[in-house]
Motif scaffolding. Structure first.
Motif, PDB file in Angstrom:
ATOM      1  N   UNK A 150       0.787  -1.222   0.000  1.00 25.90           N
ATOM      2  CA  UNK A 150       0.000   0.000   0.000  1.00 25.90           C
ATOM      3  C   UNK A 150       0.817   1.270   0.000  1.00 25.90           C
ATOM      4  N   UNK A 151       2.134   1.172   0.065  1.00 26.18           N
ATOM      5  CA  UNK A 151       2.973   2.366   0.057  1.00 26.18           C
ATOM      6  C   UNK A 151       4.322   2.025  -0.559  1.00 26.18           C
ATOM      7  N   UNK A 152       4.856   2.942  -1.352  1.00 25.82           N
ATOM      8  CA  UNK A 152       6.144   2.693  -1.986  1.00 25.82           C
ATOM      9  C   UNK A 152       5.989   2.053  -3.350  1.00 25.82           C
ATOM     10  N   UNK A 153       7.105   1.979  -4.054  1.00 25.46           N
ATOM     11  CA  UNK A 153       7.111   1.464  -5.426  1.00 25.46           C
ATOM     12  C   UNK A 153       7.576   0.020  -5.474  1.00 25.46           C
ATOM     13  N   UNK A 154       7.133  -0.705  -6.489  1.00 26.64           N
ATOM     14  CA  UNK A 154       7.794  -1.967  -6.798  1.00 26.64           C
ATOM     15  C   UNK A 154       9.144  -1.630  -7.423  1.00 26.64           C
ATOM     16  N   UNK A 155      10.102  -2.536  -7.285  1.00 25.50           N
ATOM     17  CA  UNK A 155      11.419  -2.316  -7.871  1.00 25.50           C
ATOM     18  C   UNK A 155      11.440  -2.821  -9.314  1.00 25.50           C
ATOM     19  N   UNK A 156      12.576  -2.552  -9.982  1.00 25.31           N
ATOM     20  CA  UNK A 156      12.703  -2.943 -11.382  1.00 25.31           C
ATOM     21  C   UNK A 156      13.845  -3.926 -11.626  1.00 25.31           C
ATOM     22  N   UNK A 157      14.961  -3.766 -10.926  1.00 27.06           N
ATOM     23  CA  UNK A 157      16.127  -4.610 -11.249  1.00 27.06           C
ATOM     24  C   UNK A 157      17.090  -4.755 -10.069  1.00 27.06           C
TER      25      UNK A 157
END
Length: 209
Positions: A150-157
């Protein structure tokens, strides 16, 4: 004692405030101004339950006066979805990942829905057994990865293990960024109903997430 006239409702004050122009779609709750795309309910019963995790409010209403903080970026409106039947047909499922989740309940999703939003663990992880099923679904529909926190971003790499965000992106899963699962679940069918292709959808989430 002589009483004073009550202040106008906060939403009315905001609507009449020149300083708030250009802020986009906003929500006024408890004298706080929130961007509609970030605000969410964070408590089941508390009257002050609404907040914008990770960003905070855009401004405050004090004694009927609107005081805006630095505004969130403003994006061009989404294209109109056209025929309401197209929006109705753009069915998008929301799957909240759990421990030992193998995604068996998603097996027939490709025949019933046009898209899927996945609420993964933490920064966007799923059990390793679920990753291939999500990759297979991505061959038939857009699959968007979000965080169930519910808070913050998913990461990418950052992580590279099976079921990590890197693994899922290799399988074609779209990064939902800072959008929580419920906001992503609103955006995806709107894009589908407007005829957006997979690349357009990925670009929209990269911009708005």
């Amino acid at each position: 004692m002589q009483g004073r006239c009550p202040d106008p409702p906060s939403a009315t004050s905001l609507a009449a405030e020149r300083e708030a122009r250009g802020a986009g779609a906003v929500v006024v709750l408890d004298d706080e101004v929130h961007a509609a795309r970030w605000v969410r309910k964070t408590h089941s019963t508390n009257p002050g339950a609404f907040a914008s995790p990770g960003t905070g409010p855009l401004g405050h209403v004090v004694e009927g006066r609107v005081r805006m903080l630095p505004a969130a970026p403003r994006y061009a409106p989404l294209p109109a979805g056209g025929d309401p039947a197209r929006l109705e047909a753009a069915r998008v499922a929301l799957h909240v990942v759990t421990l030992e989740d193998d995604g068996a309940q998603l097996e027939e999703l490709g025949t019933t829905h046009a898209g899927l939003v996945v609420a993964g663990f933490g920064v966007g992880h799923v059990p390793d057994v679920l990753a291939p099923r999500l990759g297979a679904l991505d061959e038939h529909m857009p699959v968007v990865l979000t965080s169930r926190t519910g808070s913050g971003s998913v990461l990418r790499h950052t992580y590279n293990a099976p079921g990590s965000e890197t693994d899922l992106r290799r399988r074609g899963v779209i990064d939902g960024g800072f959008l929580d699962p419920y906001k992503a679940r609103v955006l995806l069918p709107l894009l589908l109903a407007a005829g957006a292709g997979r690349d357009d959808i990925a670009e929209a989430f990269a911009l708005r997430g």
